[in-house]
Each structure stands twice: as structure tokens, then as C-alpha cells.
Design a protein around this motif. Structure first.
Motif, mmCIF file in Angstrom:
data_model
loop_
_atom_site.group_PDB
_atom_site.id
_atom_site.type_symbol
_atom_site.label_atom_id
_atom_site.label_comp_id
_atom_site.label_asym_id
_atom_site.label_seq_id
_atom_site.Cartn_x
_atom_site.Cartn_y
_atom_site.Cartn_z
ATOM 1 N N MET A 1 0.856 -1.185 0.000
ATOM 2 C CA MET A 1 0.000 0.000 0.000
ATOM 3 C C MET A 1 0.894 1.238 0.000
ATOM 4 N N PRO A 2 0.371 2.363 -0.449
ATOM 5 C CA PRO A 2 1.173 3.591 -0.406
ATOM 6 C C PRO A 2 1.512 3.979 1.039
ATOM 7 N N VAL A 3 2.745 4.417 1.249
ATOM 8 C CA VAL A 3 3.209 4.784 2.585
ATOM 9 C C VAL A 3 2.365 5.920 3.152
ATOM 10 N N LEU A 4 2.070 6.915 2.350
ATOM 11 C CA LEU A 4 1.304 8.065 2.822
ATOM 12 C C LEU A 4 -0.092 7.653 3.293
ATOM 13 N N PHE A 5 -0.680 6.685 2.615
ATOM 14 C CA PHE A 5 -2.005 6.203 2.978
ATOM 15 C C PHE A 5 -2.016 5.636 4.398
ATOM 16 N N LEU A 6 -0.962 4.945 4.789
ATOM 17 C CA LEU A 6 -0.865 4.383 6.144
ATOM 18 C C LEU A 6 -0.259 5.374 7.141
ATOM 19 N N MET A 7 0.568 6.281 6.634
ATOM 20 C CA MET A 7 1.246 7.226 7.515
ATOM 21 C C MET A 7 0.254 8.158 8.207
ATOM 22 N N ILE A 8 -0.783 8.578 7.509
ATOM 23 C CA ILE A 8 -1.730 9.542 8.069
ATOM 24 C C ILE A 8 -2.434 8.985 9.311
ATOM 25 N N PRO A 9 -3.080 7.801 9.267
ATOM 26 C CA PRO A 9 -3.737 7.325 10.490
ATOM 27 C C PRO A 9 -2.750 7.027 11.627
ATOM 28 N N PHE A 10 -1.569 6.504 11.285
ATOM 29 C CA PHE A 10 -0.588 6.219 12.334
ATOM 30 C C PHE A 10 -0.023 7.511 12.922
ATOM 31 N N PHE A 11 0.108 8.541 12.102
ATOM 32 C CA PHE A 11 0.548 9.839 12.600
ATOM 33 C C PHE A 11 -0.497 10.406 13.569
ATOM 34 N N ILE A 12 -1.773 10.297 13.205
ATOM 35 C CA ILE A 12 -2.847 10.767 14.081
ATOM 36 C C ILE A 12 -2.826 9.997 15.401
ATOM 37 N N LEU A 13 -2.634 8.676 15.337
ATOM 38 C CA LEU A 13 -2.522 7.876 16.564
ATOM 39 C C LEU A 13 -1.348 8.347 17.419
ATOM 40 N N GLY A 14 -0.229 8.650 16.776
ATOM 41 C CA GLY A 14 0.950 9.132 17.498
ATOM 42 C C GLY A 14 0.692 10.454 18.194
ATOM 43 N N VAL A 15 0.000 11.360 17.528
ATOM 44 C CA VAL A 15 -0.325 12.656 18.133
ATOM 45 C C VAL A 15 -1.276 12.460 19.310
ATOM 46 N N LEU A 16 -2.284 11.622 19.131
ATOM 47 C CA LEU A 16 -3.222 11.353 20.228
ATOM 48 C C LEU A 16 -2.498 10.731 21.424
ATOM 49 N N TRP A 17 -1.585 9.811 21.155
ATOM 50 C CA TRP A 17 -0.800 9.187 22.230
ATOM 51 C C TRP A 17 -0.013 10.254 22.980
ATOM 52 N N THR A 18 0.678 11.099 22.242
ATOM 53 C CA THR A 18 1.518 12.133 22.854
ATOM 54 C C THR A 18 0.694 13.083 23.720
ATOM 55 N N VAL A 19 -0.497 13.418 23.280
ATOM 56 C CA VAL A 19 -1.332 14.366 24.006
ATOM 57 C C VAL A 19 -1.978 13.729 25.243
ATOM 58 N N PHE A 20 -2.524 12.526 25.090
ATOM 59 C CA PHE A 20 -3.334 11.940 26.167
ATOM 60 C C PHE A 20 -2.591 10.971 27.073
ATOM 61 N N TYR A 21 -1.419 10.511 26.685
ATOM 62 C CA TYR A 21 -0.721 9.518 27.504
ATOM 63 C C TYR A 21 -0.329 10.033 28.895
ATOM 64 N N PRO A 22 0.152 11.261 29.066
ATOM 65 C CA PRO A 22 0.530 11.705 30.416
ATOM 66 C C PRO A 22 -0.609 11.590 31.433
ATOM 67 N N ALA A 23 -1.826 11.950 31.057
ATOM 68 C CA ALA A 23 -2.953 11.835 31.985
ATOM 69 C C ALA A 23 -3.172 10.371 32.363
ATOM 70 N N TYR A 24 -3.082 9.489 31.386
ATOM 71 C CA TYR A 24 -3.237 8.056 31.657
ATOM 72 C C TYR A 24 -2.115 7.562 32.573
ATOM 73 N N PHE A 25 -0.896 7.998 32.317
ATOM 74 C CA PHE A 25 0.280 7.593 33.082
ATOM 75 C C PHE A 25 0.125 7.951 34.562
ATOM 76 N N TYR A 26 -0.265 9.197 34.851
ATOM 77 C CA TYR A 26 -0.430 9.629 36.235
ATOM 78 C C TYR A 26 -1.635 8.957 36.898
ATOM 79 N N ARG A 27 -2.687 8.715 36.129
ATOM 80 C CA ARG A 27 -3.843 8.001 36.665
ATOM 81 C C ARG A 27 -3.463 6.568 37.024
ATOM 82 N N LEU A 28 -2.615 5.942 36.232
ATOM 83 C CA LEU A 28 -2.149 4.585 36.493
ATOM 84 C C LEU A 28 -1.315 4.534 37.784
ATOM 85 N N ILE A 29 -0.454 5.512 37.992
ATOM 86 C CA ILE A 29 0.340 5.582 39.220
ATOM 87 C C ILE A 29 -0.579 5.709 40.428
ATOM 88 N N ARG A 30 -1.572 6.561 40.316
ATOM 89 C CA ARG A 30 -2.516 6.775 41.412
ATOM 90 C C ARG A 30 -3.314 5.497 41.698
#
Length: 172
Positions: A54-83
Motif C-alpha cells: 500500500m502507499p506509505v502516505l495512505f498508512l502514515m496519516i492514520p498512524f501519525f494521528i494515533l501518534g499525536v493522540l498518544w503524545t497528548v493523552f498519555y501523560p494523563a493516563y500515566f499519572y492516573r495509572l500511578i494513582r
């Protein structure tokens, strides 16, 4: 100076929050996890583009969006997990002697803590650093352990803060 106070489960969780947000090791671990997972997503997109033809760009877009979502929301999950893990430990009975009624006595030589499990003496030189949040003082006697001193029944919080800073040379 003598204080009687109760360390609740919430105060213990506040200590864990404070420690996680102020520990260089924890902050470094969080940063590594925030960076490596999105990179793995992008590598996976490239790998899948070859495997699935498949074209790289076709797969890059959804995985890039997943990466951005991970970067934004992971810290809240991380601290909630510690708690959540700290709460589990307390409820499993591993907080014996930590929770409950305490008496803290500050003397010229150090501090004395009296709780249901006994009495502990600590010289001022044994306190590595102090921390503070709106509800508690944390007197660290090691990298991961601290005396939790609740502010809720203190008449003169500023006076206690000055005393602690004058007795403890390393401050956070």
C-alpha cells in the motif's frame, strides 16, 4: 513544635502524585514513553506499507494521528495509572503505619513521628529534601520515601515552612 494529624488514603495518593510529577526518573520515563510509541507507530506504517503493498502516505496519516493522540493523552493516563496502583497497594494492606493518626514533633535535633506502629526518630541531617503541595509537606528521608505532614490542622503553615527550610539545607 508538635502536630497531631491524620494521614488519609487521599493524602497518601497526593504524595504519590507529588513524587511522580517531581521525580526526574519518572519524568524521564514518561518522556521516553511519549516519544518512542509514536515513532514505533510511524515505523509500523512504513513496514505495513511494504507488507501490504500500500502507499506509505495512505498508512502514515492514520498512524501519525494515533501518534499525536498518544503524545497528548498519555501523560494523563500515566499519572492516573500511578494513582490507581498506589490505591491498590494501600487497600491490600501495604500502607500499614503510613495511614492513620500521627503525631509529629519537631525538635532542635530532628523530628519524632509517633503512629500506631511505633515511634521513629530522624535527625535533620537525615532529611534529604522537602516538598510541598497545597495539602501537605513531604520530608524526604530517601529518594522514594518521605514523612507526610498534613497542613490541615496547622495554625501557622508559614512558620512551619520557615522552620523546615532553616533546618533542611537541600530544598526542592
Amino acid at each position: 513544635m508538635e502536630f497531631n494529624y491524620n494521614i488519609s488514603e487521599e493524602a497518601y495518593l497526593q504524595f504519590n502524585d507529588y513524587y511522580a510529577k517531581n521525580s526526574e526518573t519518572v519524568k524521564k520515563s514518561l518522556m521516553i514513553q511519549r516519544i518512542t510509541v509514536p515513532i514505533m507507530y510511524l515505523v509500523m506504517a512504513v513496514f505495513l506499507s511494504f507488507v501490504l503493498d500500500m502507499p506509505v502516505l495512505f498508512l502514515m496519516i492514520p498512524f501519525f494521528i494515533l501518534g499525536v493522540l498518544w503524545t497528548v493523552f498519555y501523560p494523563a493516563y500515566f499519572y492516573r495509572l500511578i494513582r490507581r496502583n498506589a490505591r491498590k497497594m494501600v487497600r491490600e494492606g501495604k500502607g500499614e503505619g503510613i495511614l492513620g493518626d500521627h503525631t509529629m514533633i519537631f525538635t532542635e535535633e530532628g523530628l519524632r513521628e509517633i503512629s500506631s506502629t511505633g515511634e521513629k526518630m530522624q535527625s535533620w541531617s537525615g532529611i534529604e529534601k522537602i516538598g510541598e503541595d497545597p495539602s501537605n509537606f513531604y520530608l524526604f528521608n530517601s529518594g522514594m520515601s518521605a514523612y507526610i505532614v498534613s497542613k490541615n490542622k496547622m495554625d501557622d503553615v508559614d512558620g512551619v515552612r520557615r522552620l523546615l527550610h532553616s533546618k533542611i539545607t537541600k530544598k526542592v
